[in-house]
Design a protein around this motif. Structure first.
Motif, short mmCIF file in Angstrom:
data_model
loop_
_atom_site.label_atom_id
_atom_site.label_comp_id
_atom_site.label_asym_id
_atom_site.label_seq_id
_atom_site.Cartn_x
_atom_site.Cartn_y
_atom_site.Cartn_z
N TRP A 156 0.83 -1.20 0.00
CA TRP A 156 0.00 0.00 0.00
C TRP A 156 0.87 1.26 0.00
O TRP A 156 0.54 2.26 -0.64
N LYS A 157 1.98 1.22 0.69
CA LYS A 157 2.89 2.37 0.69
C LYS A 157 3.49 2.58 -0.70
O LYS A 157 3.69 3.72 -1.13
N ARG A 158 3.77 1.48 -1.39
CA ARG A 158 4.25 1.60 -2.77
C ARG A 158 3.19 2.27 -3.65
O ARG A 158 3.50 3.15 -4.47
N LEU A 167 7.53 7.56 -6.68
CA LEU A 167 8.03 6.24 -7.07
C LEU A 167 7.55 5.98 -8.50
O LEU A 167 6.38 6.20 -8.82
N GLU A 168 8.47 5.52 -9.34
CA GLU A 168 8.16 5.38 -10.77
C GLU A 168 7.17 4.26 -11.04
O GLU A 168 6.28 4.38 -11.88
N ASN A 169 7.35 3.12 -10.36
CA ASN A 169 6.47 1.98 -10.61
C ASN A 169 6.30 1.16 -9.34
O ASN A 169 6.88 1.47 -8.30
N LEU A 170 5.51 0.10 -9.45
CA LEU A 170 5.19 -0.73 -8.29
C LEU A 170 6.08 -1.97 -8.19
O LEU A 170 5.67 -2.98 -7.61
N ASP A 171 7.28 -1.89 -8.72
CA ASP A 171 8.21 -3.02 -8.70
C ASP A 171 8.51 -3.41 -7.25
O ASP A 171 9.15 -2.67 -6.51
#
Length: 368
Positions: A156-158, A167-171
């Motif tokens: 969820w923080k991502r 943050l660029e993506n959810l990697d």
């Protein structure tokens, strides 16, 4: 008005259906509806009798209990299926609605009592500080999320960082920084806090209490050296006759339970502090309570509600080791029952408010 997710499902707020949420198609037979209502009443009664509300009864807090009327019926099914699939989905939705109704009634009953906090300013300074440190703020999409460790809070923080553009993506391979580029209610002024609590969409995610505890135990004492040194060594010294030169990496689950029994819940580490104490569901009226058991379905629902349906909630990390029924069976049945019985009162509000059954450690269960 506010309506909660079921422990295996989710619904929106009363007073107007959320986008993508359809009213229940009343295809259930009369016998199904009668059985559902009976099950709802019986389960609610079991929760009360199990001890979840006995604490309040002992304090004279349920002298004038009034059960609220049902708050409406909603479904998450948003696509057309075959008749057979519709029947299955319909039954599942009915089960979700039953649990949701139990949660509504229990939270309404418990939180409606005079001795319970009705806003964050009625909390003690320690309670309020803990709460505000756990509620994340997103001003762009106007929501508040109370994070609960061991309930997918890292992902969820991502998501929040992606929505904020930090943050660029959810990697999920990227190591998560749990503080940097995140805004908490604790960072804001009182008037800013009050405004957001009144106007933002508020949600939390919950998990079966004992499963969450076991997950924390296995992760922190089995894998994280920092926790082994800080807590493991102390636990060994406190509960072993001859602790020796332990590194804190050999703490048993029973020793961990003994440690929890001696801890004040308001001073516990966040990974095993009760959800009630972390997120104060009586002081904060959450618009949605999602369930770990239906993580992706409930997460998708939240993302729709905040206007970010384009974000796909991340899958669990590849290294993640889920707590299975077999794992729970092994640890619970290997732990002295008196320890588990003594521990339950500390987490009873998590069981009762969020409609989770008390753990089964009977002889019959443990012989399986």
């Amino acid at each position: 008005m506010w309506v909660f997710s079921a422990s295996k499902g989710a619904v929106g707020r009363v007073g107007g259906m959320a986008d993508g949420v359809k009213p229940t198609v009343r295809t259930h037979s009369r016998s199904q509806r009668s059985a559902a209502i009976l099950l709802s009443v019986l389960t609610f009664g079991i929760i009360v009798a199990s001890g979840g509300l006995l604490v309040m009864i002992e304090n004279g807090m349920l002298a004038e209990m009034k059960t609220p009327a049902p708050r409406g019926t909603f479904m998450l099914s948003d696509s057309i299926h075959s008749p057979e699939k519709q029947d299955v989905d319909s039954q599942r939705d009915l089960e979700y609605q039953i649990i949701q109704d139990i949660r509504n009634r229990t939270i309404h009953t418990v939180c409606g009592q005079k001795k319970m906090p009705h806003n964050i300013w009625q909390l003690s300074a320690v309670q309020r500080r803990t709460l505000l440190k756990h509620i994340l703020v997103n001003d762009r999409y106007k929501f508040l999320y109370c994070y609960v460790p061991k309930v997918a809070c890292s992902n969820w923080k991502r998501v929040i960082k992606v929505l904020d553009g930090t943050l660029e993506n959810l990697d999920v391979k990227i190591k998560m920084d749990h503080k940097h580029d995140l805004v908490f209610l604790n960072d804001l002024k009182p008037d800013e806090i009050k405004y957001r609590l009144q106007h933002y969409f508020k949600f939390i995610f919950v998990r079966e209490p004992m499963e969450r505890l076991l997950s924390a135990y296995k992760n922190k004492f089995g894998e994280i050296e920092e926790y082994q040194k800080k807590y493991g060594v102390e636990i060994a010294k406190r509960y072993r006759t001859n602790p020796g030169k332990t590194k804190g990496d050999d703490i048993t689950f029973s020793e961990f339970i003994r440690y929890l029994l001696d801890e004040d819940v308001e001073k516990m580490n966040e990974h095993w502090m009760p959800i009630y104490n972390l997120c104060q569901p009586c002081a904060v009226r959450y618009d949605f309570i999602g369930s770990y058991e239906r993580l992706h379905t409930d997460a998708h629902f939240v993302l729709q509600q905040i206007g970010a349906p384009f974000v796909q909630f991340p899958e669990r990390q590849a290294w993640y080791k889920p707590v299975t029924k077999e794992t729970l069976h092994y640890y619970f049945c290997s732990t002295p029952r008196d320890l588990l019985s003594d521990l339950l009162p500390k987490y009873i509000l998590d069981f009762s408010l969020f409609a989770y059954s008390l753990p089964n450690v009977t002889d019959a269960f443990c012989r399986k």
